[in-house]
Structures are given as structure tokens and as C-alpha cells.
Design an enzyme around this catalytic site. Sequence first.
Site: not given
Length: 343
Positions: A26, A28
Amino acid sequence: MSRSVRTRPEGSGRGLNEAYDTALLDLDGVVYAGGHAIAHAVESLGTARDAGMRLAYVTNNALRTPDTVAAHLTELGIATDAADVITSAQAVARLIAEQVPPGARVLVIGGEGLRVALRERGLEPVESAEDDPAAVVQGFGGPELPWGRFAEACYAIARGVPWYASNTDLTIPGARGIAPGNGAAVEVVRIATGAEPQVAGKPLPPMHRETILRTGARRPLVVGDRLDTDIEGAFNGEVDSLLVLTGVTDGAQLLAAPPRHRPTYVDADLRGLLTGQPEVTGDADGGFRCGGWTATAGQERLELEGDGAALDGLRALCAAAWTAGGEQACALDSGKALARLGW
């Protein structure tokens, strides 16, 4: 990863970058926050890559194109090609292409990332319900998305046009804090129409399928900071996961996690990719031990005794909480135990 109920974080005698061929990362809260690299991320990812681990960046944010994301990562010091970036826009575009005629028009409520992904699948993005679209797709469009775009979606959906959403994350982190995400915008259209979209992004299978198709990963490790997208997505895809504590998940949320939100491994940040993981030993009767800590589940709260690295204490507490919770979220008070660890 087994579908049996996970009752403790697993140990690993090897560095995770050696045990898995591909990290599905991922962005953020894991690699960057507010556009700036998170501490240790650049160095850790470079070391993992140089040692032979493939790095793929998997994001629910459908606004930016893979080229834009890759350029941003490269600017931060993480050399990245566009082919290493997989977005929910790509996942939803494939989902739509499988259900509408080739070359069909698709009404876009979102940003450039969606338009590029649709064109990649041979579909034609359009702007109005009057353009006779075969589908409506909604993705994060940034803070400047006009209110009238939601009205266009509602007009088309009311006529029976099928509705798709890149993802339904209610929030998105930014430089100034937490802002409404695409899921909040989806709720606007849902309330107005009473319809339900087909959703592609994490934690749902279309996103995992897109990721595996594009990376060819044979033994992937999902790396994320969110229990309800990254870790649940790994659970749904039946692959292992590493939760890093640099994003939205805190200790209390981790201890209260139901089975689908329990990661395989827990670490402070992306340095955890390069190390083995300590084993949690013991049982509910004698307590769960990791490092110098022993955790138990009492009648009303979790108990923690000992000393040592805070992460080891958290891992021991996970075992006590997850065992006590079984197939449900653990409801025991964890405040005093976490305070001992500085959480």
C-alpha cells in the site's frame, strides 16, 4: 495462509524479503504520508529490491495514473516503473470491460486515473448521462470534483445504467489530516438513487486478481497499514500480510481485530521486510510470551507483565486478545497494557 482463525502473529526465521517473492505494498501510510516518504521506507525498499524481492505498489486511490505514481516514488528515491503500480482504477476498468460490449461508453465520475484505465481496456470515457453510457464508474476525483458530477451519475443510474465504484474507502489521508474518500462520495450517490455499485478495490477480490495478473507473484506478501482494506484484502486473497504501524491502525484496533483483520506479521515500519519475525509462544493457561513479555486475558482486561521491546509486548498481547476473541473481535480492555508499551 490458512482460513483457520488466526490466534497469534506468526514468526519467521528468515527475513520476509527472502520468504516471499513479491511485496504488494500500500502507499498512503506505508511508503509515504502527505506526499513525503515515511521514515526508513526508501532505504528498506531499496535493500529489499536489491536482494531480489519484487516491489509492487497497490493503491485504492483511483485519481492518479500509474505513470504519475511511479514518478512520485522515483522522486522520493524509490526507482519505480509504471508497470509496478496497480490501482483500483485498473481493477474496476477490467471489471467493467468484462460486462459491457467492446468500445462501450462509460460515464466517469472521477479523475484522470479512471480515464486512462478505461482507455487501456478499449472503453470510451464520457462526461454526461446524455452520452448514452453503458456503465457509470465512480472513483476518487480529488477535492475539486464538482457536485454536478454526482448528479450525472444519478441521472444515468436512474435509467438503469449499471454502476461501478473503484473503492469505498470512507477516508483518505492527506497533508492536513484525514479527508473524505471515495466511499463518502459513493454514499452520496447511493442515498440519492437507492442503488448499489459493484466495487473493485481492496479488500474485494477484483483488486487482488488485478494485482496477481499484473505482477505474476507466486508467493506474495501484502504490506499495509489498514486492517479493513489491506489486511482484509490479504485474507480474502488467502495470502500472508504484514501490518506496519506507520498509518491509521493503532494498538487498540489491532488487539480488537476480528479474524479477517488479523495480519500474519506486525512490525513498526518497512524495516520489518528485512528481518525475521519473533515467535510468540505459550497458551491461554500459562500466558503468551514474546521477548521478555507475557500477556494474558483476564475477566475484564488484557494483562501484560515483563520488559523488553515494545513490539514484542504488542505481539504477545495480540495472541492473548485474538485467542480470547476467537471468531469475534476481542472486547477486553487493553488500555493499561498498551500504556505499558507507550501506546
